[in-house]
Design an enzyme around this catalytic site. Structure first.
Site, short mmCIF file in Angstrom:
data_model
loop_
_atom_site.label_atom_id
_atom_site.label_comp_id
_atom_site.label_asym_id
_atom_site.label_seq_id
_atom_site.Cartn_x
_atom_site.Cartn_y
_atom_site.Cartn_z
CE1 TYR A 1 -3.23 -2.78 0.07
CE2 TYR A 1 -3.83 -2.19 2.30
CZ TYR A 1 -4.02 -2.97 1.18
OH TYR A 1 -5.00 -3.93 1.18
CE LYS B 1 0.48 -17.50 -2.33
NZ LYS B 1 -0.47 -18.62 -2.26
CG ASP C 1 -2.94 -19.87 -0.30
OD1 ASP C 1 -2.15 -19.74 0.66
OD2 ASP C 1 -2.67 -20.60 -1.27
CG ASP D 1 -7.43 -4.07 3.87
OD1 ASP D 1 -8.47 -3.98 4.53
OD2 ASP D 1 -7.21 -3.40 2.83
CG ASP E 1 -12.95 -5.96 6.25
OD1 ASP E 1 -12.58 -5.40 7.30
OD2 ASP E 1 -13.46 -5.35 5.30
#
Ligand code: NAD
Length: 354
Positions: free
Chosen positions: A138, A189, A221, A245, A249
């Protein structure tokens, strides 16, 4: 200890008033706190033409912790971007150098039916997601949209973490795990990304300082899948900005009740900004309908992480559980047979349970 109280907009003032009620109750029991209120968001714009007035930033800087309601509302939607309420929030997070975001996802037994997952899968769920907030793809440079050699447009971003950035968020994860179930799952990852390989190595190194915490690693994942398959396996999860992020959620929706979830954003000295994860809910503002529990639970996190008042934090969380067990429900979590109450009455119920 000084607490900056920033109610904000919409339901913000109503829900923050209930958290203040609870803090006042603790103060009468001997907790040494001072509270100072200041406007932020649309309220800041109305007061002084700036969603983060200089005076508000000053109050927040001088405080040991900040308790915030929510910002935003239709009244401000057409303002130029720098004047919009959410800019106040983004700027205060940046000004206070808040790099660690803590989001618990807790399912209270009484509310297990509110989840979209089967009650037996989510019953007793108590996860804390620690998300790095100021680095990663980001913010990494370079980034942009350019024309490639074939004259086609291409977009690119840079995933980037320095060792000190990983180290400090890993410490937050381990320290949080120490205060809870002593299990930390680091999500990355590392099978594909260089950044994640460094991440995994640094987290493993930091683990040597926390022999009492069991560290595991999981690919993102798989973590996304495990969160809906068997979320009860997790205690604390630590991860980077983008993976956090998405996973935070996902985890919050396991609980099914947006009005119940608190959050904390911490700096390097555990000074923090505490706020519910929901927004200013303009559709129910001023109607005594909003659920104040996410804000009251944010105050509990503030007591635990910034003010180091572990016992007071436990007391507030126990009081919330008791109010739920007594059947008190705001409209968003109400079911047949519940004692339906408004915002103020829910605040009273928690204060009484203290
Ligand atoms: P929202 O979270 O405000 O509301 C979504 C839905 O959940 C609404 O139906 C609302 O009534 C309900 N809800 C939210 N909190 C509740 C509570 N405590 N009790 C009962 N019901 C609750 O999200 P939105 O509608 O997308 O956004 C509304 C405004 O809030 C916008 O201006 C947005 O920019 C702002 N916002 C602010 C923050 C923040 O301050 N951190 C976060 C998200 C959205």
């Amino acid at each position: 200890m000084k607490i900056a109280i920033l109610p904000g907009d919409g339901i913000g003032p109503e829900i923050v008033a209930q958290a203040v009620k609870v803090l006042e109750r603790l103060r009468r029991d001997g907790l040494k706190i001072e509270m100072e209120q200041a406007p932020i968001g649309g309220a800041g714009y109305d007061a002084s033409g700036d969603p983060l007035p200089a005076k508000t930033l000053d109050v927040a800087r001088r405080a040991d912790a900040v308790l915030l309601g929510a910002v935003g509302g239709p009244k401000y939607d057409n303002l130029p971007r720098p004047s919009r309420p959410e800019q106040g929030l983004l700027r205060i997070r940046k000004e206070l150098a808040l790099f660690a975001n803590l989001r618990p996802a807790t399912v209270y037994p009484e509310l297990a039916a509110a989840s979209t997952l089967k009650p037996e899968v989510v019953a007793g769920l108590d996860i804390l997601i620690v998300r790095e907030l100021t680095g990663d793809i980001y913010f990494g440079q370079p980034r942009g949209i350019r024309a490639n050699a074939r004259g086609e447009q291409e977009g690119f971003d840079t995933m980037l973490y320095s060792e000190p950035e990983i180290r400090r968020i890993a410490h937050v994860g381990f320290q949080a795990a120490r205060k809870r179930g002593k299990k930390l799952c680091s999500v990355d990852k590392a099978n594909v990304l260089e950044t994640s390989q460094l991440w995994r190595g640094v987290v493993t190194d930091v683990a040597k300082e926390y022999p009492d915490v069991a560290l595991s690693h999981m690919y993102v994942d798989n973590a996304a899948m495990q969160l809906v398959r068997n979320p009860g396996q997790f205690d604390v999860m630590v991860t980077g900005n983008m993976f956090g992020d998405i996973l935070s959620d996902e985890a919050s929706m396991l609980t099914g009740s947006i009005g119940m979830l608190p959050s904390a954003s911490l700096d390097a000295n555990n000074k923090g900004l505490y706020e519910p994860i929901h927004g200013s809910a303009p559709d129910i503002a001023g109607k005594d309908l909003a659920n104040p529990l996410a804000t009251i639970l944010s105050a509990a996190m503030m007591l635990r992480y910034s003010l180091r008042e572990e016992r007071a934090a436990d007391r507030v969380e126990e009081a919330v559980k008791k109010a739920l067990a007594q059947g008190f429900r705001t409209a968003d979590i109400s079911e047949a047979g519940a004692r339906k109450v408004g915002t103020r009455e829910m605040g009273d119920a928690v204060a009484a349970a203290l």
